[in-house]
Design a protein around this motif. Structure first.
Motif, PDB file in Angstrom:
ATOM      1  N   LEU A 810      -6.558  -2.001  -0.346  1.00  0.00           N
ATOM      2  CA  LEU A 810      -7.101  -1.877   0.782  1.00  0.00           C
ATOM      3  C   LEU A 810      -6.766  -0.173   1.441  1.00  0.00           C
ATOM      4  O   LEU A 810      -7.599   0.315   1.094  1.00  0.00           O
ATOM      5  CB  LEU A 810      -7.597  -2.466   1.949  1.00  0.00           C
ATOM      6  N   ALA A 811      -4.918  -0.053   1.050  1.00  0.00           N
ATOM      7  CA  ALA A 811      -4.854   1.283   1.389  1.00  0.00           C
ATOM      8  C   ALA A 811      -3.392   1.101   0.927  1.00  0.00           C
ATOM      9  O   ALA A 811      -2.397   0.549   0.768  1.00  0.00           O
ATOM     10  CB  ALA A 811      -5.129   1.264   3.132  1.00  0.00           C
ATOM     11  N   ASP A 812      -3.108   2.511   0.793  1.00  0.00           N
ATOM     12  CA  ASP A 812      -1.561   2.873   0.204  1.00  0.00           C
ATOM     13  C   ASP A 812      -1.175   3.777   0.925  1.00  0.00           C
ATOM     14  O   ASP A 812      -1.614   4.898  -0.107  1.00  0.00           O
ATOM     15  CB  ASP A 812      -1.350   2.566  -1.398  1.00  0.00           C
ATOM     16  N   GLY A 836     -11.387 -11.878  11.340  1.00  0.00           N
ATOM     17  CA  GLY A 836     -10.187 -11.445  11.008  1.00  0.00           C
ATOM     18  C   GLY A 836      -9.145 -11.012   9.416  1.00  0.00           C
ATOM     19  O   GLY A 836     -10.902 -11.915   9.297  1.00  0.00           O
ATOM     20  N   ALA A 837      -9.039 -11.004   9.524  1.00  0.00           N
ATOM     21  CA  ALA A 837      -8.231 -10.749   7.963  1.00  0.00           C
ATOM     22  C   ALA A 837      -6.464 -11.600   7.170  1.00  0.00           C
ATOM     23  O   ALA A 837      -5.283 -11.380   8.542  1.00  0.00           O
ATOM     24  CB  ALA A 837      -8.021  -9.417   7.685  1.00  0.00           C
ATOM     25  N   VAL A 838      -6.813 -11.496   6.358  1.00  0.00           N
ATOM     26  CA  VAL A 838      -5.693 -12.200   6.269  1.00  0.00           C
ATOM     27  C   VAL A 838      -4.561 -10.814   5.174  1.00  0.00           C
ATOM     28  O   VAL A 838      -5.445 -10.444   3.498  1.00  0.00           O
ATOM     29  CB  VAL A 838      -5.346 -13.366   5.178  1.00  0.00           C
ATOM     30  N   VAL A 839      -3.512 -10.404   5.385  1.00  0.00           N
ATOM     31  CA  VAL A 839      -3.438  -9.380   4.347  1.00  0.00           C
ATOM     32  C   VAL A 839      -2.157  -9.263   4.270  1.00  0.00           C
ATOM     33  O   VAL A 839      -0.866  -9.793   4.696  1.00  0.00           O
ATOM     34  CB  VAL A 839      -3.686  -7.868   4.622  1.00  0.00           C
ATOM     35  N   ASN A 840      -1.843  -8.759   3.066  1.00  0.00           N
ATOM     36  CA  ASN A 840       0.066  -8.423   2.718  1.00  0.00           C
ATOM     37  C   ASN A 840       0.470  -7.466   3.326  1.00  0.00           C
ATOM     38  O   ASN A 840       0.021  -6.651   2.433  1.00  0.00           O
ATOM     39  CB  ASN A 840       0.359  -8.734   1.714  1.00  0.00           C
ATOM     40  N   ILE A 841       1.532  -6.903   4.472  1.00  0.00           N
ATOM     41  CA  ILE A 841       1.115  -5.250   4.890  1.00  0.00           C
ATOM     42  C   ILE A 841       3.143  -5.513   4.292  1.00  0.00           C
ATOM     43  O   ILE A 841       3.539  -6.127   4.521  1.00  0.00           O
ATOM     44  CB  ILE A 841       1.794  -5.122   6.087  1.00  0.00           C
ATOM     45  N   VAL A 900       2.986   2.845   4.514  1.00  0.00           N
ATOM     46  CA  VAL A 900       2.849   1.422   4.643  1.00  0.00           C
ATOM     47  C   VAL A 900       1.345   0.955   3.077  1.00  0.00           C
ATOM     48  O   VAL A 900       0.088   1.850   3.473  1.00  0.00           O
ATOM     49  CB  VAL A 900       1.844   1.491   5.735  1.00  0.00           C
ATOM     50  N   ILE A 901       1.625   0.301   2.421  1.00  0.00           N
ATOM     51  CA  ILE A 901       0.600  -0.325   1.475  1.00  0.00           C
ATOM     52  C   ILE A 901      -0.102  -1.747   2.318  1.00  0.00           C
ATOM     53  O   ILE A 901       0.725  -2.991   2.336  1.00  0.00           O
ATOM     54  CB  ILE A 901       1.303  -1.072   0.080  1.00  0.00           C
ATOM     55  N   THR A 902      -1.289  -2.156   2.222  1.00  0.00           N
ATOM     56  CA  THR A 902      -1.949  -3.086   2.939  1.00  0.00           C
ATOM     57  C   THR A 902      -3.008  -3.560   1.837  1.00  0.00           C
ATOM     58  O   THR A 902      -3.972  -3.133   0.451  1.00  0.00           O
ATOM     59  CB  THR A 902      -3.324  -2.296   3.696  1.00  0.00           C
TER      60      THR A 902
END
Length: 911
Positions: A810-812, A836-841, A900-902
């Motif tokens: 999603l974002a970097d 809600g969301a499940v993300v790897n940050i 931060v990488i999402t």
């Protein structure tokens, strides 16, 4: 007698006091009921109604009068039935017992009729029957079981007794009884002839099967003059050698004293090749053939003698008993012992009297019509087409009458032909029915469906739906990304479609010669696919339709399981950079020790990487899909790192894992799974701290456990089945691992966090709730402080279902700039309706120790952390967070700047 005034006054007074009598003679019920079964509410003192029937037949017999019928229901009647009441001419008393498959089934000890008249008894199974001094008695469909004693005795000068359609033995008609009729019976001789008429003038024996032993089959003796024997079948079941005196039995015996006026004709006698039977003994003279009897007495002109009973007496095809009797014989009945009517077999010549076709013996051969079906020549055609329906039956005789109902509210077609034509005037899915009827009224019905279409060109179409599982059965399964495409509802096809070609848009195809089903296909990955149907009909028309179909994972509930180890490569070889490792998930029976649903859509894993030879990161993704640019675990050379991973299940029930550099050992623990139509819904919440050992309880020492109350605290309901935590370690004294598990008595052989001295580490864990709403934490070595923040829970009344996605970046900030201390970055790309969301940050290029906090965009920032950052280390964490408007916010603490990488792993929506 003329009534006195006192009598009249007394009667008037009773009427005034009691009211008009409830029933008069004119209101006597026509039917009385007997039913002894449990629950029948029977009473012998009752009215004999259906609601309150009699318990015994005898009670009904005492109450029955002329014109009444006693209906006897199935039950047990251990009584000797003695009948002595009479009906009147035209108004008999009828005892009618319920039959079972056309046969008598209700037993009584015995049946005795004495001094009665105008009675009918039907359908009973007495041991014996005795009739004496009675008149106009009908005994129908009886079956005696008296063994070696006479089954029926008619005597005492009885008159006009009729024994019909029954099965009995050693029948005796005697004592001056007159005009007795035996018709359509099976009569067996044990201790005497099947039937003996002694001093019984006018006895008529017609259409019976007489099975004898070593005596005569029909013995007319004494003064039984004026008797008649017609249409009977006679055979012996013993050879002459088996009889005591070695002499054959006699078929028909008429004594000299009974010969006057006695007639016989159209009988069939079976005389075996070893002379089992002496055909006739008439007026003292033996006759071995019908011709000899006719020449001497003018009787038996049409009698038949055949050499064997095989295929004859039961009326098999071609049997001489068929259609060869005398329909005008005295005492002929319209139906046989089973209730079947006289029937004409069109395949057999009518050799009976005057071309008649009644069979000889007790049974009338029937055409076996038990089934019918119908075929439509054009069962799919446009309006205006002439369609032909054809009946198919199991009749042997033919000659049926067919009634065709074409199902469109037009008048039925009645015909003797097996086919009928029809022209439909409007489209329909019509049910065509055919009813076939034999000449005696036996019916069979069949039906089929015909498709009547509108006129016009072939126009292809199809419907689409996701195919979802409906159970967690380990054996049957529905893979994720399975879709069904059905051309039938959306296609306009005036003529039958004889070619269906399907292009599923992913390089796979299907073909059929009929448009008679839907097509199910499982895709390897989500996405947009161009699905094409090409149809061709019987007239040569071809049409194609192509539509874009979006294939995506379905919203799913969470099924918590007791965590278990799925893979540990430390004993079997390490991972190599660039070489993906296949991880077989416990889908269905893939892991015999842990049979789980065969239809799981996404797995929740705890993935640990250790013994890395150089700094690297690990990516985990569904089998059959391309490797994503995302990562899940970041590891430094010589270190150990772990992270929770939520990943869709590949179409083959596997996921893949790959290092980007060097070598390392991989440990995978299975935590739970998501699947449509099962499991619990999730409710996200702002982090709630349920444990901080720095302020309560102190460090957790090596080998120690601590049980923590989680359900019913911190906004988590008491009925939660699993809770999602962010688990953080700090102040660790030596390398160790921490396990979070539900039952304090059953520690799992898994791990959730790998604390290190001098480093704050965190990992998200989904833990089933154990006894009394608790979970238990275990520290393997040294001592460490643990912090437990609840970020959501799963419960039956939870809010949202989880939709997995293939790992998606999603974002970097490495392309947009670092997040400064105290700054917030907003991450978009989550569906707008997600709760809600499940993300790897992942935090990288960190300038100072600190932490990141994720929360729903536009909401107040919670105090808890989602990830702990540290200089020189790339740190990932699996984060479950509320979302708003399709966005989350990530706040950087005051420790230092971070990239931060999402990566998105899935999201929760309220379904």
């Amino acid at each position: 007698m003329r009534p006195t005034r006192a009598t009249v006054l007394l009667t008037a007074g009773l009427v005034t006091l009691l009211g008009t009598p409830a029933a008069t003679a004119a209101e006597t019920p026509s039917t009385l009921y007997v039913n002894s079964r449990e629950g029948s509410n029977c009473a012998d003192s009752g009215p004999g109604s259906q609601a309150v029937p009699y318990c015994t037949i005898s009670a009904a017999a005492k109450a029955a009068g002329p014109g009444q019928t006693v209906k006897i229901g199935m039950g047990v009647y251990p009584e000797a039935l003695d009948l002595d009441r009479s009906g009147t001419p035209g108004k008999p008393i009828v005892f009618d017992a319920e039959l079972a498959d056309r046969m008598p089934a209700i037993s009584v000890k015995s049946l005795t009729i004495t001094g009665a008249s105008h009675l009918v008894v039907r359908g009973l199974r007495p041991t014996t029957v005795r009739v004496s001094g009675s008149a106009d008695i009908e005994l129908d469909r009886l079956r005696t079981s008296g063994g070696r004693v006479p089954g029926v005795i008619i005597g005492g000068a009885s008159t006009d007794v009729r024994l019909t359609r029954s099965h009995t033995s050693d029948v005796r008609i005697e004592g001056g009884s007159q005009r007795t009729l035996l018709g359509r019976n099976e009569l067996v001789g044990y201790e005497g002839p099947p039937v003996t008429a002694q001093d019984a003038p006018g006895t008529v024996i017609t259409n019976n099967r007489l099975v004898n032993d070593c005596l005569a089959s029909a013995s007319v003796i004494g003064t039984s003059t004026g008797s008649a024997l017609f249409n009977n079948v006679v055979y012996a079941y013993r050879t002459a050698a088996a009889c005591p005196d070695g002499a054959p039995a006699t078929g028909i015996e008429v004594a000299p004293t009974a010969a006057s006026g006695t007639r016989a004709d159209y009988n069939l006698l079976v005389d075996g090749e070893t002379s089992w039977l002496t055909a006739y003994k008439w007026a003292g003279t033996v006759y071995e053939t019908a011709a000899a009897l006719k020449a001497a007495t003018a009787q038996g002109e049409h009698d038949l003698l055949v050499p064997s009973a095989m295929m004859v007496v039961d009326g098999n095809d071609g049997s001489p008993i068929i259609d060869s009797g005398d329909p005008t014989a005295p005492g002929v009945l319209p139906t046989d012992e089973r209730g079947f009517p006289t029937a004409d077999d069109p395949r057999q010549p009518n050799t009976g009297k005057d071309g008649g076709y009644i069979d000889r013996g007790n049974r009338e051969t029937q055409d076996w019509l038990s089934r019918a079906s119908v075929e439509i020549e054009e069962n799919w055609a446009p309006v205006g087409t002439t369609v032909t329906a054809k009946a198919i039956t199991d009749t042997r005789w033919g000659g049926l009458t067919y009634t065709y109902d074409f199902g469109d509210e037009t008048d039925p077609v009645i015909t003797k032909d097996r086919t009928a034509t029809h022209v439909y005037t409007k489209p329909c899915e019509c049910t065509v029915k055919v009813t076939a009827v034999t000449g005696v009224g036996v019916k069979a019905t069949g039906e089929t469906t015909t498709k009547v279409t509108a006129t016009g060109p072939l126009t292809a179409g199809f419907t689409t739906r996701a195919v979802l599982p409906d159970s967690d059965n380990p054996i049957g399964y529905t893979r994720p990304l399975t879709y069904e495409f059905d051309p039938r509802p959306a296609t306009a096809a005036p003529w039958p479609v004889q070619r269906v070609d399907v292009d599923f848009g992913d390089g796979t195809y299907a073909h059929s010669d009929h448009m008679d089903r839907a097509y199910t296909h499982t895709y390897a990955r989500p996405g947009d696919y161009k699905v094409t149907f090409t149809l061709g009909d019987k007239k040569g028309a071809v049409n194609t339709v192509t539509r874009n179909v979006r294939v995506e994972y379905a919203p799913s509930g969470y099924a918590a399981v007791e965590p278990f180890r799925l893979l540990d490569t430390r004993q079997g070889g390490s991972l190599q950079a660039g070489d993906p490792t296949s991880i077989v998930l416990p889908v269905g029976l893939a892991d015999p020790k842990h049979p789980l649903s065969g239809s799981m859509a996404a797995a929740v894993l705890n993935v640990t990487v250790t013994d890395a030879t150089q700094d690297a990161h690990l990516s985990v993704w569904p089998s059959g899909q391309p490797r994503p640019i995302t990562s899940n675990v970041n590891i430094k050379a010589g270190g150990t790192a772990s992270n929770t991973v939520t990943v869709p299940v590949g179409a083959d029930g596997k996921v893949l894992a790959q290092l980007n550099a060097g070598k390392a050992a991989l440990i995978v623990d299975f935590v739970g799974y998501y699947q449509p139509n099962i499991g619990r819904r999730f409710t996200p919440q702002n982090p709630a701290r349920v444990l901080d050992t720095r302020t309560a309880g102190g460090k957790l020492g090596g080998g120690q456990t601590r049980t923590v109350k989680v359900a019913g605290v911190g906004g988590i309901p008491a009925d939660a089945t699993a809770v999602t935590f962010n688990l953080t370690s700090t102040g660790t004294t030596q390398n160790t691992h921490v396990i979070a598990y539900p039952d304090p008595a059953k520690r799992t052989a898994t791990s959730n966090l790998n604390p290190e001295p001098g480093v704050d580490k965190s990992n998200q864990a989904i833990v089933p709730v154990g006894p009394n709403g608790t979970i238990t934490l275990y520290n393997n070595a040294g001592a460490t402080d643990l912090i437990l923040d609840a970020v959501g829970y799963y419960a039956e009344d939870g809010k949202a279902l989880f939709t997995p996605v293939g790992p998606t970046r999603l974002a970097d900030t490495r392309t947009t700039g670092k997040i400064a201390p105290g700054a917030t970055t907003t991450v978009a790309g989550i569906p707008a309706n997600a709760l809600g969301a499940v993300v790897n940050i992942t935090a990288t290029d960190t300038t100072g120790a600190g932490f990141l906090t994720a929360h729903a965009d536009g909401t107040a920032r919670p105090e808890a952390s989602s990830l702990n950052t540290r200089p020189g280390t790339t740190v990932p964490n699996h984060v479950t967070t509320p979302a708003a408007g399709g966005r989350i916010a990530i706040w950087n603490s005051w420790g230092g700047s971070n990239h931060v990488i999402t990566d998105l792993l899935g999201y929760f929506t309220q379904n």
